[in-house]
Every structure is written in C-alpha cells, then in structure tokens.
Design an enzyme around this catalytic site. Structure first.
Site, PDB file in Angstrom:
ATOM      1  N   ASP A  35       0.816  -1.256  -0.050  1.00 49.64           N
ATOM      2  CA  ASP A  35      -0.169   0.149  -0.035  1.00 49.64           C
ATOM      3  C   ASP A  35       0.728   1.429  -0.120  1.00 49.64           C
ATOM      4  O   ASP A  35       1.784   1.246   0.613  1.00 49.64           O
ATOM      5  CB  ASP A  35      -0.792   0.116   1.333  1.00 49.64           C
ATOM      6  CG  ASP A  35      -1.820  -1.167   1.211  1.00 49.64           C
ATOM      7  OD1 ASP A  35      -2.067  -1.533   0.289  1.00 49.64           O
ATOM      8  OD2 ASP A  35      -2.689  -0.948   2.122  1.00 49.64           O
ATOM      9  N   HIS A  86      -6.252   3.230  -4.073  1.00 50.73           N
ATOM     10  CA  HIS A  86      -6.251   3.516  -2.793  1.00 50.73           C
ATOM     11  C   HIS A  86      -6.370   4.802  -2.240  1.00 50.73           C
ATOM     12  O   HIS A  86      -5.752   5.424  -1.457  1.00 50.73           O
ATOM     13  CB  HIS A  86      -4.557   3.099  -2.319  1.00 50.73           C
ATOM     14  CG  HIS A  86      -4.423   2.647  -0.922  1.00 50.73           C
ATOM     15  ND1 HIS A  86      -5.204   1.965   0.114  1.00 50.73           N
ATOM     16  CD2 HIS A  86      -3.342   3.239   0.015  1.00 50.73           C
ATOM     17  CE1 HIS A  86      -4.705   1.948   1.040  1.00 50.73           C
ATOM     18  NE2 HIS A  86      -3.699   2.742   1.163  1.00 50.73           N
ATOM     19  N   HIS A  90      -5.227   8.988  -0.034  1.00 49.45           N
ATOM     20  CA  HIS A  90      -5.001   8.563   1.088  1.00 49.45           C
ATOM     21  C   HIS A  90      -6.012   8.806   2.341  1.00 49.45           C
ATOM     22  O   HIS A  90      -5.802   9.202   3.305  1.00 49.45           O
ATOM     23  CB  HIS A  90      -3.796   8.454   1.870  1.00 49.45           C
ATOM     24  CG  HIS A  90      -3.290   7.399   2.934  1.00 49.45           C
ATOM     25  ND1 HIS A  90      -3.438   7.272   4.198  1.00 49.45           N
ATOM     26  CD2 HIS A  90      -2.866   5.927   2.051  1.00 49.45           C
ATOM     27  CE1 HIS A  90      -3.230   6.079   4.374  1.00 49.45           C
ATOM     28  NE2 HIS A  90      -2.752   5.356   3.351  1.00 49.45           N
ATOM     29  N   HIS A 186       3.776  -2.193   3.298  1.00 51.55           N
ATOM     30  CA  HIS A 186       3.645  -0.752   2.771  1.00 51.55           C
ATOM     31  C   HIS A 186       4.976  -0.164   1.876  1.00 51.55           C
ATOM     32  O   HIS A 186       6.052  -0.414   2.592  1.00 51.55           O
ATOM     33  CB  HIS A 186       3.022   0.072   3.936  1.00 51.55           C
ATOM     34  CG  HIS A 186       2.112   0.038   4.384  1.00 51.55           C
ATOM     35  ND1 HIS A 186       1.631  -1.119   5.329  1.00 51.55           N
ATOM     36  CD2 HIS A 186       0.595   0.637   4.367  1.00 51.55           C
ATOM     37  CE1 HIS A 186       0.366  -0.865   5.709  1.00 51.55           C
ATOM     38  NE2 HIS A 186      -0.198   0.146   4.955  1.00 51.55           N
TER      39      HIS A 186
END
Length: 217
Positions: A35, A86, A90, A186
């Site tokens: 991510d 995504h 964010h 991540h």
C-alpha cells in the site's frame, strides 16, 4: 492509541463479508500486497526483491503518487504486478463524506487509467483498498455497485508502526499465514525500516512452507 489485528478475526470477515479478506484456494496460493506507493527508491527496491524471487504481487497505489512518479507506476505494470486504487489522497473514509470519498476514488482511477497501457483495457481497474481499512457501509456499497472489489486483508504486518520492531514485523508476516491469505506491507518511507528487514525473509520463509505467490484478480 491505534488498535489493529495482525490476523483478522473470522467474526470480522463474516460481519463484513461483502469485502474480500482472503482468497480461498486449493493450490496454497497467498497474496502479497503493498500500500501507499509508488514511492521513489522504496517501491523500486520492492520490485527488485520480487523480481529476484520470481514472484508477483498487488500494489494499491495512491493517485497523487502515481501522478508524481508515473515511471515507477509503469515499472510495476511492466513487471507483471497487479495494481489497485487506494484513493487519490489516502482518504480516511470514516472522516470523509461519501460524495467526497467517491470523488477521491475516481481521481485515483483517472490517474491509473491515464498510465495504463491500452492493452490492459479494464481488467485491473476493479480493485480497491480503503486507506487505514476505514470505509463506511454507504461508501462500500456504492463502490461495489460501481464494480469494485474491496480488498481488505487476512494478515497485517504492522510494518508502518514505529513501535513494531523489525523482528516482530517478520513474525507478524509469517506466523499465521494460511492458504488464501492476503498480506499487507507498505512501500512507504515510514514503513521501510521494517519492510527492508522483513520482506526478503518473509518471502523465503513462506516459500519454504510451500506457499505460492499470486496476483489478486
């Protein structure tokens, strides 16, 4: 204080069964995901590790980062990895109106489509992961109605948590993995200290356990 599960409880998976937490299969497949990228140097380092191990993963990218670093995003695609949405900035769904959230998702979708080679068509545009895992039922329903698969996770490595040691991150990433597990790392600056230590070892350990890595479709 932040609270999260390393292994998502079955009751959570049942309560929110419209979202994908794992992908059951009979082939011992598991799914590495990353991510928050693309991030200069870090995402490229991840891609090298994956290439060295001949495995593919799925990257849930932030639209703003795609626009800032299109060459890295294109390398993700060209290396055969999957990509997902995504949001553009964010966004925390719990703190965002549904209308604003959907608009932010669409901005990210536009960033993805602007970079995807035409040959890919729409085959990988339907994956979405909410930042922080925080999404309202109304947001989830509307996105699913638009054709998105909302991909959550079975295993959270906690690489992003500065209080998590690199050894604990490795343990999180490997201890409770089962066939079908979706694992979250991540490719971000914040997580890199743990990621750099844990990712190569995670791949080695899980390969030794007989797991096969695949891209989320």
């Amino acid at each position: 204080m932040n609270f999260y599960w390393i292994k998502t409880p079955q009751i959570i998976k049942r309560l929110f069964s419209n979202q994908v937490w794992d992908i059951p299969n009979t082939e011992n497949k598991i799914y590495l995901t990353f991510d928050d990228g693309p991030t200069p140097e870090i995402t490229e380092w991840v891609l090298e590790i994956l290439k060295e191990n001949s495995i593919n993963a799925t990257f849930f990218c932030i639209g703003n980062n795609i626009e800032k670093h299109p060459e890295i995003f294109n390398k993700i695609i060209n290396d055969g990895h999957g990509v997902g949405n995504h949001t553009f900035n964010h966004k925390n769904g719990w703190k965002t109106t549904t209308a604003d959230y959907l608009q932010n998702v669409e901005l990210c979708e536009s960033a993805i489509k602007n970079q995807l080679p035409k040959a890919f068509g729409t085959k990988i545009r339907n994956l979405f992961r909410p930042p922080y895992g925080k999404i309202k039922p109304s947001q989830s329903k509307k996105l699913r109605n638009l054709g998105y698969k909302i991909i959550m996770w079975d295993i959270l490595t906690a690489d992003f948590d500065e209080k998590t040691s690199k050894e604990k991150c490795l343990e999180n990433a490997t201890k409770k993995v089962t066939s079908g597990s979706v694992i979250v790392f991540h490719d971000s600056v914040k997580a890199f200290k743990n990621l750099e230590y844990a990712l190569p070892k995670t791949i080695q350990i899980l390969k030794e356990k007989g797991f096969v890595f695949d891209v989320i479709q």
